[in-house]
Enzyme design. Structure first.
Site, mmCIF file in Angstrom:
data_model
loop_
_atom_site.group_PDB
_atom_site.id
_atom_site.type_symbol
_atom_site.label_atom_id
_atom_site.label_comp_id
_atom_site.label_asym_id
_atom_site.label_seq_id
_atom_site.Cartn_x
_atom_site.Cartn_y
_atom_site.Cartn_z
ATOM 1 N N ASP A 18 0.826 -1.211 0.000
ATOM 2 C CA ASP A 18 0.000 0.000 0.000
ATOM 3 C C ASP A 18 0.861 1.263 0.000
ATOM 4 O O ASP A 18 1.966 1.272 0.552
ATOM 5 C CB ASP A 18 -0.925 -0.021 1.230
ATOM 6 C CG ASP A 18 -2.058 0.988 1.102
ATOM 7 O OD1 ASP A 18 -2.422 1.338 -0.035
ATOM 8 O OD2 ASP A 18 -2.565 1.437 2.151
ATOM 9 N N GLY A 19 0.331 2.321 -0.601
ATOM 10 C CA GLY A 19 0.988 3.632 -0.529
ATOM 11 C C GLY A 19 1.501 4.163 -1.854
ATOM 12 O O GLY A 19 2.137 5.215 -1.888
ATOM 13 N N GLY A 21 -0.159 5.524 -4.347
ATOM 14 C CA GLY A 21 -0.814 6.788 -4.708
ATOM 15 C C GLY A 21 -0.201 7.951 -3.936
ATOM 16 O O GLY A 21 0.098 9.010 -4.512
ATOM 17 N N ARG A 22 -0.001 7.757 -2.632
ATOM 18 C CA ARG A 22 0.569 8.833 -1.807
ATOM 19 C C ARG A 22 2.022 9.100 -2.190
ATOM 20 O O ARG A 22 2.481 10.235 -2.180
ATOM 21 C CB ARG A 22 0.449 8.471 -0.318
ATOM 22 C CG ARG A 22 -0.944 8.757 0.234
ATOM 23 C CD ARG A 22 -1.181 8.051 1.528
ATOM 24 N NE ARG A 22 -1.413 6.627 1.318
ATOM 25 C CZ ARG A 22 -1.315 5.715 2.261
ATOM 26 N NH1 ARG A 22 -0.948 6.061 3.477
ATOM 27 N NH2 ARG A 22 -1.575 4.452 1.990
ATOM 28 N N TRP A 23 2.739 8.060 -2.561
ATOM 29 C CA TRP A 23 4.142 8.214 -3.001
ATOM 30 C C TRP A 23 4.198 9.125 -4.232
ATOM 31 O O TRP A 23 5.041 10.004 -4.328
ATOM 32 C CB TRP A 23 4.711 6.829 -3.310
ATOM 33 C CG TRP A 23 6.167 6.781 -3.629
ATOM 34 C CD1 TRP A 23 7.194 6.590 -2.742
ATOM 35 C CD2 TRP A 23 6.785 6.893 -4.923
ATOM 36 N NE1 TRP A 23 8.396 6.579 -3.402
ATOM 37 C CE2 TRP A 23 8.173 6.767 -4.743
ATOM 38 C CE3 TRP A 23 6.283 7.082 -6.217
ATOM 39 C CZ2 TRP A 23 9.083 6.812 -5.801
ATOM 40 C CZ3 TRP A 23 7.178 7.143 -7.280
ATOM 41 C CH2 TRP A 23 8.570 7.014 -7.059
ATOM 42 N N ARG A 31 -1.284 9.114 -9.878
ATOM 43 C CA ARG A 31 -1.244 7.885 -9.064
ATOM 44 C C ARG A 31 -0.573 6.721 -9.816
ATOM 45 O O ARG A 31 0.117 5.901 -9.214
ATOM 46 C CB ARG A 31 -2.667 7.483 -8.657
ATOM 47 C CG ARG A 31 -3.355 8.484 -7.745
ATOM 48 C CD ARG A 31 -4.788 8.030 -7.415
ATOM 49 N NE ARG A 31 -4.781 6.703 -6.829
ATOM 50 C CZ ARG A 31 -4.529 6.452 -5.541
ATOM 51 N NH1 ARG A 31 -4.310 7.436 -4.700
ATOM 52 N NH2 ARG A 31 -4.538 5.207 -5.086
ATOM 53 N N HIS A 35 2.133 3.499 -9.088
ATOM 54 C CA HIS A 35 1.961 2.054 -9.352
ATOM 55 C C HIS A 35 3.150 1.517 -10.146
ATOM 56 O O HIS A 35 3.632 0.409 -9.884
ATOM 57 C CB HIS A 35 0.657 1.796 -10.101
ATOM 58 C CG HIS A 35 -0.574 2.155 -9.309
ATOM 59 N ND1 HIS A 35 -0.723 1.801 -7.988
ATOM 60 C CD2 HIS A 35 -1.694 2.847 -9.641
ATOM 61 C CE1 HIS A 35 -1.891 2.251 -7.552
ATOM 62 N NE2 HIS A 35 -2.499 2.894 -8.520
ATOM 63 N N SER A 63 -7.389 -5.743 -4.929
ATOM 64 C CA SER A 63 -8.431 -6.351 -4.090
ATOM 65 C C SER A 63 -9.758 -6.379 -4.835
ATOM 66 O O SER A 63 -9.948 -5.654 -5.826
ATOM 67 C CB SER A 63 -8.590 -5.556 -2.784
ATOM 68 O OG SER A 63 -9.292 -4.353 -3.021
ATOM 69 N N LEU A 129 11.016 -20.386 -4.922
ATOM 70 C CA LEU A 129 10.126 -19.460 -4.203
ATOM 71 C C LEU A 129 8.733 -19.593 -4.805
ATOM 72 O O LEU A 129 8.576 -19.590 -6.024
ATOM 73 C CB LEU A 129 10.624 -18.010 -4.367
ATOM 74 C CG LEU A 129 9.688 -16.911 -3.852
ATOM 75 C CD1 LEU A 129 9.608 -16.926 -2.319
ATOM 76 C CD2 LEU A 129 10.142 -15.524 -4.320
ATOM 77 N N ARG A 186 2.150 -4.828 6.201
ATOM 78 C CA ARG A 186 1.413 -3.810 5.427
ATOM 79 C C ARG A 186 2.245 -2.546 5.406
ATOM 80 O O ARG A 186 2.619 -2.022 6.459
ATOM 81 C CB ARG A 186 0.033 -3.514 6.008
ATOM 82 C CG ARG A 186 -0.695 -2.471 5.134
ATOM 83 C CD ARG A 186 -2.145 -2.278 5.490
ATOM 84 N NE ARG A 186 -2.766 -1.348 4.537
ATOM 85 C CZ ARG A 186 -3.995 -1.446 4.081
ATOM 86 N NH1 ARG A 186 -4.755 -2.442 4.467
ATOM 87 N NH2 ARG A 186 -4.480 -0.553 3.234
ATOM 88 N N SER A 194 -7.927 -4.826 5.253
ATOM 89 C CA SER A 194 -8.567 -4.551 3.960
ATOM 90 C C SER A 194 -8.961 -5.820 3.199
ATOM 91 O O SER A 194 -8.715 -5.945 1.999
ATOM 92 C CB SER A 194 -7.658 -3.664 3.085
ATOM 93 O OG SER A 194 -7.433 -2.422 3.710
#
Ligand code: IPE
Ligand code: IPE
Ligand code: MG
Length: 246
Positions: A18-19, A21-23, A31, A35, A63, A129, A186, A194
């Site tokens: 998460d984050g 958009g704010r970055w 935004r 991504h 999500s 992995l 998170r 969420s």
């Protein structure tokens, strides 16, 4: 690495990335710029898991609620998934990564779904992995689809309703064939789940960090793993009982 270190290494890590958009906003950019930057962080965390010996990494990429975002952001994310699939799968395959998409894939357009299925088939034999990418995933959806499978087995007469217990239902939940979730991370500062892995989170250790996803790097993963290593997992027992067992 000593055996004590190995015991403290989470086998299965899940991350709510998460984050983005704010970055981007901090940089006065759209935004989608965030991504795109987030994609680099995905590469870094996959490399870190390979390096540290973490066996399973489950990433929340989209999500079941993210369809509510503006149409242009949703389309940009779908484009990004397509490009990432085309560009990253070769290298992941070369590094022995097994890719799995978890979630209701029926909602995606045929081209994207085909590429997801092809990536899963191509990497199915890998074991270095296990990389699970949760797309159109919701923890409630996961519980419902497992309950539906149980109901169908009852309707076919293969199962009696009273035989349904946690173990049986758990078997139909996503990722049930993999080691249980040890560490939930998170980024982005929000302290909520969420609708991520609700069932699988029952006894996971939770780690929240203010770092925005595009800034998440090897050092951030190491510090989350160190935080995890300091936890005492009691599963309902007392600390004294746990100390005796060790
Ligand atoms: C997470 O970053 C990426 C997705 C949900 C696809 P956000 O886009 O939610 O970033 P913020 O929370 O708005 O900063
Ligand atoms: C959760 O982030 C989903 C993903 C990271 C893919 P959101 O940004 O959608 O979560 P909320 O809306 O803040 O709870
Ligand atoms: Mg967000």
């Amino acid at each position: 690495m000593t055996s004590a270190d190995i015991a403290r290494l989470p086998r299965h890590i899940a991350i709510v990335m998460d984050g983005n958009g704010r970055w981007a906003k901090l940089r006065h950019r759209p935004r989608t710029f965030g991504h795109n930057a987030g994609r680099k962080a995905v590469r870094a965390v996959v490399e870190s898991c390979l390096r540290e010996g973490v066996k399973v990494l489950t990433l929340f990429a989209f999500s079941s609620e993210n369809w509510r975002r503006p149409e242009d952001e949703v389309s940009a994310l779908m484009e990004l998934f397509l490009r990432a699939l085309d560009k990253e799968v070769d290298e992941l395959h070369g590094n022995g990564v097994r890719i799995r998409f978890v979630g209701d894939l029926n909602a995606f357009d045929a081209g994207l779904r085909q590429r997801m299925l092809a990536a899963m088939a191509r990497t199915a034999g890998n074991d270095a992995l296990h990389l699970n990418v949760a797309v159109n995933y919701g923890g409630r959806w996961d519980i419902v689809q497992a309950a539906r499978k149980a109901a169908e087995a009852v309707a076919r007469g293969e199962l009696r309703a009273e035989e349904i217990d946690e173990q049986l239902l758990g078997h139909w939940m996503c990722l049930s064939d993999l080691p249980p979730l040890d560490l939930f991370i998170r980024t982005g500062g929000e302290c909520r789940v969420s609708n991520f892995l609700l069932w699988q989170l029952a006894y996971a250790e939770l780690h929240f960090t203010d770092t925005l996803w595009p800034d998440f790097d090897h050092a951030c993963l190491k510090s989350a793993i160190e935080d995890y290593a300091r936890r005492e997992r009691r599963y309902g027992r007392t600390g004294e009982q746990v100390a005796q067992k060790a």
